[in-house]
Design an enzyme around this catalytic site. Structure first.
Site, PDB file in Angstrom:
ATOM      1  N   GLY A  71      -1.172  -5.271  11.255  1.00 52.85           N
ATOM      2  CA  GLY A  71       0.112  -5.179  11.899  1.00 52.85           C
ATOM      3  C   GLY A  71       0.506  -3.815  12.525  1.00 52.85           C
ATOM      4  CG  ASN A 150       9.900  -4.566   6.300  1.00 53.00           C
ATOM      5  OD1 ASN A 150      10.470  -4.124   7.367  1.00 53.00           O
ATOM      6  ND2 ASN A 150       9.386  -3.302   5.659  1.00 53.00           N
ATOM      7  CD  GLN A 178       7.268  -8.849   5.889  1.00 50.62           C
ATOM      8  OE1 GLN A 178       7.209  -9.882   5.327  1.00 50.62           O
ATOM      9  NE2 GLN A 178       6.784  -7.820   5.525  1.00 50.62           N
ATOM     10  CB  SER A 198       0.378  -8.306   9.399  1.00 50.16           C
ATOM     11  OG  SER A 198      -0.525  -7.816   8.404  1.00 50.16           O
ATOM     12  N   GLY A 199      -2.287 -10.530   8.792  1.00 52.07           N
ATOM     13  CA  GLY A 199      -2.882 -11.671   8.029  1.00 52.07           C
ATOM     14  C   GLY A 199      -2.306 -11.609   6.682  1.00 52.07           C
ATOM     15  CB  THR A 236     -18.675  -5.436  15.796  1.00 51.10           C
ATOM     16  OG1 THR A 236     -19.197  -4.651  16.761  1.00 51.10           O
ATOM     17  CG2 THR A 236     -19.202  -6.668  15.466  1.00 51.10           C
ATOM     18  CB  CYS A 324       8.410   7.177  -7.062  1.00 52.91           C
ATOM     19  SG  CYS A 324       9.497   8.513  -7.459  1.00 52.91           S
TER      20      CYS A 324
HETATM   21  N1  PLP Z   1       5.917  -4.580  10.338  1.00 56.72           N
HETATM   22  C1  PLP Z   1       6.316  -4.948   9.174  1.00 56.72           C
HETATM   23  C2  PLP Z   1       7.629  -5.691   9.499  1.00 56.72           C
HETATM   24  C3  PLP Z   1       5.803  -5.053   7.883  1.00 56.72           C
HETATM   25  O1  PLP Z   1       6.670  -5.520   6.914  1.00 56.72           O
HETATM   26  C4  PLP Z   1       4.470  -4.508   7.850  1.00 56.72           C
HETATM   27  C5  PLP Z   1       3.751  -4.424   6.436  1.00 56.72           C
HETATM   28  O2  PLP Z   1       4.486  -4.383   5.291  1.00 56.72           O
HETATM   29  C6  PLP Z   1       3.793  -4.119   9.017  1.00 56.72           C
HETATM   30  C7  PLP Z   1       4.418  -3.995  10.123  1.00 56.72           C
HETATM   31  C8  PLP Z   1       2.499  -3.460   8.888  1.00 56.72           C
HETATM   32  O3  PLP Z   1       1.421  -4.442   8.758  1.00 56.72           O
HETATM   33  P1  PLP Z   1      -0.082  -4.287   8.081  1.00 56.72           P
HETATM   34  O4  PLP Z   1       0.045  -3.766   6.719  1.00 56.72           O
HETATM   35  O5  PLP Z   1      -0.897  -5.318   8.296  1.00 56.72           O
HETATM   36  O6  PLP Z   1      -0.418  -2.961   8.880  1.00 56.72           O
END
Ligand code: PLP
Length: 386
Positions: A71, A150, A178, A198-199, A236, A324
């Site tokens: 992502g 998120n 998300q 994002s997978g 690749t 933390c």
């Molecule tokens: N964007 C959002 C809203 C996310 O919650 C996250 C991951 O927590 C990302 C981007 C980043 O994705 P990735 O971990 O696949 O780089």
């Protein structure tokens, strides 16, 4: 001990069906899809089938999907590309509550002479639409606003923002990492130019992502090299993970409505019980417009880390909006942008659910939390006697 896993916005377990879809491509079909020979070349067709499944999840055409490594790469690519093709425009508009993949990239560009505007949100995490309208100018190269947050799950008015930007001819990117797979998205009806996926948030493995780029959108690649992905992303292809992402999208698409109803019922059961049974607690974010799987709750007069550690002793995984545990020493920038008082930010916990969570797991948290919070408050120097 099998964890009770309520941290699915951080990452999700790989679905068994996804793993099955990947394994042949890590074992016997290890060729390079760009090869001339049949052994490698046959994989090209498989990659295209997976691309079609990803496209289908969001209503896109397959050629509008570019596979990326995550992502973050999708977000960076969208913004860097828009700036590159903007004909010298130097203004980037985003929000104060973005994931670092967008926020820190915008800050990085600011250090290189670009100008970034970070739009404010209100106390429920909703975008300030007046600030958005006021920020637009003739120098704006791109607007990047996340689809759903998120930390709180709050969903942004992407359609509304997009229609303003379309009229002005400004490129619009939305980080849907998300949202995709959790709520219905249809780019045919949504005025966005680019969308990040994002997978590992949807039961595919880590290290695979996708960027939707609407046909006709001016685009410039970020990862430069070979001709893969029709010259839009070199490197690749990660064939096994691409197959996994395809399968994960197919599963998400097939079950999205049932799953969304299941998750929101489970989430509401958890949330209602915690807020009712734990005094001085409150929900962060707009409960009217949220992802079905996410709740963010603040427990005043107690440290989030302490709650997490206690939950961890019972094998329960969640995350906190303070210090933390999130790998940073800063309290959550999202909750700060919403004006949540520090005492509440420090006691905030995010529970994020997935299709694999059960009512019994939720009930275990409901049973444990009131005594756990009471106990920690009694121990804390800031604790309020209850
Ligand atoms: N964007 C959002 C809203 C996310 O919650 C996250 C991951 O927590 C990302 C981007 C980043 O994705 P990735 O971990 O696949 O780089």
């Amino acid at each position: 001990m099998k964890p009770i896993y309520f941290d699915n916005n951080a990452t999700t377990p790989v679905a068994p069906e996804v793993l099955d879809a990947m394994l042949p491509y890590l074992k016997e079909y290890y060729g390079n899809p760009s090869s001339m020979h049949t052994f490698g070349g046959q994989l090209h067709k498989k990659v295209e089938e997976a691309r079609a499944r990803v496209a289908e999840l969001i209503g896109a055409d397959p050629e509008e999907i570019i596979f990326t490594s995550c992502g973050t790469e999708s977000d960076n690519t969208a913004i860097a590309g828009a700036v590159e093709v903007s004909g010298g425009k130097r203004h980037i508009i985003t929000t104060r509550v973005e994931h670092p993949a967008v926020m820190n990239f915008a800050k990085h560009l600011s250090r290189k002479g670009y100008r970034s505007t970070f739009l404010p949100v209100d106390s429920l995490g909703r975008l300030d639409m007046k600030a958005f309208a006021d920020a637009l100018d003739d120098d704006t190269a791109i607007v990047s606003v996340m689809y759903a947050n998120n930390e709180t799950g709050v969903i942004f008015p992407v359609a509304e923002i997009g229609s303003v930007l379309r009229e002005r001819g400004i490129i619009f990117h939305s980080d849907a990492v998300q949202a995709a797979g959790k709520i219905l998205l249809n780019v045919k009806e949504l005025p966005v130019d680019m969308l990040s996926l994002s997978g590992h948030k949807i039961h595919a493995p880590k290290g695979i992502g996708a960027l939707y780029v609407r046909k006709g959108t001016r685009f410039y690649p970020y990862v430069i090299g070979g001709h893969q992905e029709r010259g839009r992303r070199a490197g690749t292809e990660n064939v096994a993970s691409i197959m996994g992402l395809g399968k994960a999208c197919e599963l998400a698409k097939a079950h999205i409505e049932n799953e969304s109803a299941y998750l929101s019922a489970l989430r509401d059961r958890l949330e209602n019980a915690l807020v009712k049974n734990c005094p001085d607690s409150r929900i962060n974010g707009d409960t009217e417009n949220r992802l079905p799987n996410t709740t963010n709750i603040s427990f005043e007069y107690v440290e989030g880390e302490a709650i997490l550690l206690r939950l961890d002793e019972h094998g329960i995984c969640a995350s906190s909006g303070s210090a933390c545990s999130s790998g940073s020493l800063e309290p959550s920038h999202v909750l700060r942008a919403m004006g949540v008082p520090f005492t509440l930010i420090h006691g905030s916990i995010r529970f994020s659910l997935s299709r694999y969570n059960t009512e019994a797991e939720v009930d275990k948290v409901i049973e444990l939390m009131p005594a756990l919070i009471k106990d920690l408050r009694a121990l804390s120097p800031f604790g309020k006697k209850i």
